[in-house]
Write an enzyme that holds these catalytic residues in place. Structure first.
Site, PDB file in Angstrom:
ATOM      1  N   ARG A  23     -11.612   4.053   0.616  1.00  0.00           N
ATOM      2  CA  ARG A  23     -12.105   5.088  -0.321  1.00  0.00           C
ATOM      3  C   ARG A  23     -13.570   4.997  -0.692  1.00  0.00           C
ATOM      4  O   ARG A  23     -14.007   5.693  -1.620  1.00  0.00           O
ATOM      5  CB  ARG A  23     -11.297   5.048  -1.641  1.00  0.00           C
ATOM      6  CG  ARG A  23      -9.790   4.998  -1.508  1.00  0.00           C
ATOM      7  CD  ARG A  23      -9.250   6.260  -0.935  1.00  0.00           C
ATOM      8  NE  ARG A  23      -7.801   6.393  -1.107  1.00  0.00           N
ATOM      9  CZ  ARG A  23      -7.057   7.144  -0.317  1.00  0.00           C
ATOM     10  NH1 ARG A  23      -7.587   7.817   0.685  1.00  0.00           N
ATOM     11  NH2 ARG A  23      -5.775   7.236  -0.537  1.00  0.00           N
ATOM     12  N   HIS A  67      -7.274   2.731   3.947  1.00  0.00           N
ATOM     13  CA  HIS A  67      -8.187   3.714   3.344  1.00  0.00           C
ATOM     14  C   HIS A  67      -8.826   3.047   2.131  1.00  0.00           C
ATOM     15  O   HIS A  67      -8.209   2.949   1.079  1.00  0.00           O
ATOM     16  CB  HIS A  67      -7.414   4.952   2.889  1.00  0.00           C
ATOM     17  CG  HIS A  67      -6.686   5.656   3.987  1.00  0.00           C
ATOM     18  ND1 HIS A  67      -7.198   6.749   4.640  1.00  0.00           N
ATOM     19  CD2 HIS A  67      -5.479   5.427   4.557  1.00  0.00           C
ATOM     20  CE1 HIS A  67      -6.343   7.175   5.565  1.00  0.00           C
ATOM     21  NE2 HIS A  67      -5.286   6.390   5.537  1.00  0.00           N
ATOM     22  N   HIS A 117      -5.061  -0.025   9.786  1.00  0.00           N
ATOM     23  CA  HIS A 117      -4.999   1.299   9.147  1.00  0.00           C
ATOM     24  C   HIS A 117      -5.081   1.166   7.622  1.00  0.00           C
ATOM     25  O   HIS A 117      -4.068   0.995   6.942  1.00  0.00           O
ATOM     26  CB  HIS A 117      -3.687   1.987   9.556  1.00  0.00           C
ATOM     27  CG  HIS A 117      -3.634   3.427   9.175  1.00  0.00           C
ATOM     28  ND1 HIS A 117      -2.905   4.347   9.885  1.00  0.00           N
ATOM     29  CD2 HIS A 117      -4.210   4.130   8.170  1.00  0.00           C
ATOM     30  CE1 HIS A 117      -3.026   5.536   9.337  1.00  0.00           C
ATOM     31  NE2 HIS A 117      -3.814   5.428   8.284  1.00  0.00           N
ATOM     32  N   HIS A 161      -3.926   5.662  -4.623  1.00  0.00           N
ATOM     33  CA  HIS A 161      -4.259   6.729  -5.577  1.00  0.00           C
ATOM     34  C   HIS A 161      -3.901   6.181  -6.953  1.00  0.00           C
ATOM     35  O   HIS A 161      -2.982   5.366  -7.078  1.00  0.00           O
ATOM     36  CB  HIS A 161      -3.428   7.984  -5.301  1.00  0.00           C
ATOM     37  CG  HIS A 161      -3.680   8.592  -3.948  1.00  0.00           C
ATOM     38  ND1 HIS A 161      -4.822   9.305  -3.650  1.00  0.00           N
ATOM     39  CD2 HIS A 161      -2.948   8.570  -2.811  1.00  0.00           C
ATOM     40  CE1 HIS A 161      -4.772   9.705  -2.391  1.00  0.00           C
ATOM     41  NE2 HIS A 161      -3.652   9.273  -1.847  1.00  0.00           N
ATOM     42  N   ASP A 166      -1.319   1.497   6.409  1.00  0.00           N
ATOM     43  CA  ASP A 166      -1.746   2.797   5.896  1.00  0.00           C
ATOM     44  C   ASP A 166      -1.962   2.695   4.376  1.00  0.00           C
ATOM     45  O   ASP A 166      -1.544   3.564   3.614  1.00  0.00           O
ATOM     46  CB  ASP A 166      -0.756   3.909   6.248  1.00  0.00           C
ATOM     47  CG  ASP A 166      -1.365   5.291   6.038  1.00  0.00           C
ATOM     48  OD1 ASP A 166      -2.554   5.386   5.671  1.00  0.00           O
ATOM     49  OD2 ASP A 166      -0.637   6.289   6.229  1.00  0.00           O
TER      50      ASP A 166
HETATM   51  O1  DOR Z   1      -0.038   9.512   2.667  1.00  0.00           O
HETATM   52  C1  DOR Z   1      -1.143   9.519   3.194  1.00  0.00           C
HETATM   53  N1  DOR Z   1      -2.250   9.180   2.508  1.00  0.00           N
HETATM   54  N2  DOR Z   1      -1.241   9.858   4.482  1.00  0.00           N
HETATM   55  C2  DOR Z   1      -2.425  10.072   5.064  1.00  0.00           C
HETATM   56  O2  DOR Z   1      -2.456  10.466   6.204  1.00  0.00           O
HETATM   57  C3  DOR Z   1      -3.681   9.889   4.318  1.00  0.00           C
HETATM   58  C4  DOR Z   1      -3.491   8.983   3.183  1.00  0.00           C
HETATM   59  C5  DOR Z   1      -4.628   9.020   2.192  1.00  0.00           C
HETATM   60  O3  DOR Z   1      -5.772   8.861   2.614  1.00  0.00           O
HETATM   61  O4  DOR Z   1      -4.375   9.175   0.996  1.00  0.00           O
HETATM   62 ZN    ZN Z   2      -3.782   6.791   6.866  1.00  0.00          ZN
END
Ligand code: DOR
Ligand code: ZN
Length: 429
Positions: free
Chosen positions: A67, A65, A63, A301, A297
């Site tokens: 980007r 991201h 999991h 950012h 996860d």
């Molecule tokens: O905190 C989160 N950030 N939860 C998510 O489900 C998506 C993720 C994101 O892509 O920033």
């Molecule tokens: Zn996620």
């Protein structure tokens, strides 16, 4: 390439599998583990002395991201996969909630070609569920379908029964991974002041119950993403007892942070699902045997975005997951075998990666060597482009020393040696 450069003998390390911990040698031929035994002699192999190191199967983070494309100021396939390797992670599964979501063959192919060029570790991809793409999801080359039942970063969200049911009933064999927070509950609680109260445990258990009922009715393989509460775990456990093909992941932030950190971390602690109560955190630890995997996860950012008046949700995690887990192992909160099960074997099995997740003959030589007794502070420099961590400043015990990916040394003495583009896409068996 002559035969000598093709053979590597990793000697005298302490090998960790879900069943065993034993001192031994690993012979790697090309990209593959050729032998694992207490003592191996091979006149042609280059010998690497692993005395004093513990060897884990390269971690699979199911999991992340990354980007890319669309929000590469936060992360891209180059920086994100370097962060992965720095954290001992050799395979990442990338999520579809990019600004242009990964919901079609075309979008997935674009992501795939970017990864081919930039990725330093191995990758696989999720396709995002939309109202209209249930029939297409099986044909895009993804390893799973990501279904958002609650709104979070990006625009992916499916809430109508009709579309949700179509995804569960679709004629492909891919697992559905659910972001399980009920959207109506999120709307109802949206005016609460603390982030954790805007997205309470009730929102999660409603959505988990819904997803489980749909999986039961359709026979679909289901994975609950970032499970974070005692109640969700009880639901998943009961479903498993009824024979459902369901698994769940927990994240480091839900194991190593709680609502008690909310104030201190401010916007940097805002994540979906939110940080939970110390009671929920305790319940996850007490029932780790019922959890199938730990996944980060990883959701970077930038610091500017987090400091803005509308901070986005999410935190990075690739570089800190393993040191945190090793620290917990040193405190006997879980075993080293648990780490091999939760971060390698189980994710490989859930996603049917035939050559990943095991230190065993015939598997890819993905190995993470760690120094268990080394204490240090989690701190910059980070590989992730966002360049912060909610765990910054934490003392940990257990340091990543070197990493092998398909037989190549990609990290040595903490230094990244791999080139962009070495990472490959992982196919499904
Ligand atoms: O905190 C989160 N950030 N939860 C998510 O489900 C998506 C993720 C994101 O892509 O920033
Ligand atoms: Zn996620």
């Amino acid at each position: 390439m002559n035969s000598q450069s093709n053979r590597v003998l990793i000697r005298n390390g302490i090998i960790i599998t879900p069943e065993n911990i034993f001192r031994g040698d690993i012979l790697v031929v090309g990209e593959t583990i050729a032998r694992v035994a207490a003592a191996i002699d091979d006149a042609e192999a280059r010998v690497i002395d692993a005395s004093g190191f513990h060897i884990l199967p390269g971690l699979i983070d199911a999991h992340v991201h990354l980007r890319d494309p669309g929000a590469t100021h936060k992360e891209d396939f180059a920086s994100g996969t370097r962060a992965a390797l720095a954290g001992g992670v050799t395979t990442v599964l990338d999520m579809p909630n990019n600004p242009q979501p990964t919901t079609t063959r075309e979008a997935l192919d674009e992501k795939r070609s970017i990864a081919q060029e930039k990725a330093a570790c191995d990758c696989a991809f999720f396709v995002g569920a939309t109202q209209g793409n249930a029939d297409e999801c099986g044909n895009v080359g993804a390893v799973g379908v990501k279904l958002y039942l609650g709104a979070t970063t990006g625009d992916l969200l499916v809430t109508d029964f009709d579309s949700i049911y179509r995804h569960f009933a679709a004629q492909h064999g891919l697992p559905i991974v659910v972001h399980a927070e009920d959207n109506e509950a999120l709307q109802f609680f949206a005016s609460a002041s603390r982030h954790s109260a805007k997205r309470p445990p009730l929102a999660a258990s409603l959505a988990v119950a819904r997803a489980l009922a749909l999986a039961e009715a359709t026979g679909r393989q289901l994975r609950i993403a970032h499970l974070s509460t005692a109640r969700e775990l009880a639901l998943v456990k009961a479903a498993k007892a009824r024979g459902l093909n369901v698994s769940c992941e927990v994240t480091p932030q839900h194991l190593f942070l709680s609502t008690e950190d909310e104030e201190r971390l401010g916007a940097f602690g805002i994540v979906n699902p939110p940080l939970r109560s110390p009671d929920d955190v305790r319940a996850l630890w007490e029932n780790l045997a019922d959890c199938d995997m730990v996944a980060t996860d990883h959701a970077p950012h930038t610091i500017e975005e987090k400091r803005s008046s509308k901070p986005p949700s999410g935190m990075p995690g690739l570089e800190t997951m393993l040191p945190l887990l090793l620290t917990a192992a040193s405190e006997k909160r879980l075993s080293l075998q648990d780490i091999a099960r939760l971060t390698a074997r189980n994710p490989a099995r859930v996603f049917r990666f035939a050559r990943k997740g095991e230190i065993a003959v015939g598997y890819d030589a993905d190995l993470t060597l760690v120094k268990l007794d080394q204490e240090y502070t989690l701190q910059k420099p980070w590989q992730t482009k966002c360049n912060w961590s909610p765990f910054e400043g934490r003392r940990v015990r257990g340091k990543i020393a070197s990493v092998f990916l398909r037989g190549q040394v990609v990290i040595a003495n903490g230094e990244i040696l791999v080139r962009a583009g070495y990472g490959k896409e992982v196919g499904v068996a």
